[in-house]
Enzyme design. Sequence first.
Site, short mmCIF file in Angstrom:
data_model
loop_
_atom_site.label_atom_id
_atom_site.label_comp_id
_atom_site.label_asym_id
_atom_site.label_seq_id
_atom_site.Cartn_x
_atom_site.Cartn_y
_atom_site.Cartn_z
CG HIS A 44 -2.00 1.19 1.19
ND1 HIS A 44 -1.65 2.32 1.92
CD2 HIS A 44 -3.22 0.95 0.61
CE1 HIS A 44 -2.87 2.95 1.56
NE2 HIS A 44 -3.65 2.32 0.98
CG ASN A 137 -11.61 4.27 0.75
OD1 ASN A 137 -11.47 5.30 0.16
ND2 ASN A 137 -10.54 3.67 0.92
CB SER A 199 -5.34 5.20 -0.22
OG SER A 199 -5.83 4.81 1.05
#
Length: 270
Positions: A44, A137, A199
């Site tokens: 990530h 989210n 993100s």
Amino acid sequence: MAIIDTGYLAHVDMAGRWYLPSAQLDVADGDADPTDDTPKGRGHGLAVASVLGAVTGNALGMAGVTWQGRVLPLKVARSRDGEITTAYLATAVNRAVDLGARVVNLSVGGPISDPALENSLASARQQGVVLVAAVGNSGTDGIFYPAGSPSVIAVGAVNNTKQKAYFSNCGQELDLVAPGQGVVAALPNDDYGSGSGTSFAAPVVSGVVALYMSHFKAQKGSWPTPDQVYACLAAAAEDLGPSGHDTGYGFGLVRADRIFSSAYASVCFP
């Protein structure tokens, strides 16, 4: 530029872009090795960093928003279980400031605020650091923290038709939106893929902030304050949704082209 996330992974499209000083860059595990070895969410941090800083003009898979500068990875995901706490985030923000970062990206967050983290965010901003964070989210009302902090630029996501992404959280604290659906990103093992989430919208804004701040410094001889950065980005944003600031799009879509145009010089380069 600092990326507070799951950590560092080498990638051909980030060659020369990572900044790895001799310091305790793994905040979660308390050591100097920020390598992303988390059991969940691995990669990530690399994906987020690549949106901001992947090398441009190298005929490889993607180009980051910026083309100069270094990316400082601060690992806040614990190796044994991937846990991220507000205490880790507070320490990472302080360390980013100590190591000279001017822009800090936080594509992490949750529903609960924390006084210690808030103090770190406020202190960083007072020292001229611009903080950018993803709003979350869940697709619901309620901006995740630390994006909800008054010290942070809160970023939501839109799709390629400039419509609010279905997953992007809403709220009065939302400042800007950026592309966040089907975004090309670097993946582990020199691979590429696409990702969706706020993100990936946040580092787009962080990259634009970095470009603006460096150009301002070159033109004016000093760094713009966080207030100046906020005023410039808000004024130059492309208004989407209801006229003016709203809970779904904030001030609108971040527009780097407008920031550097003469039409916004009075706000962005006073």
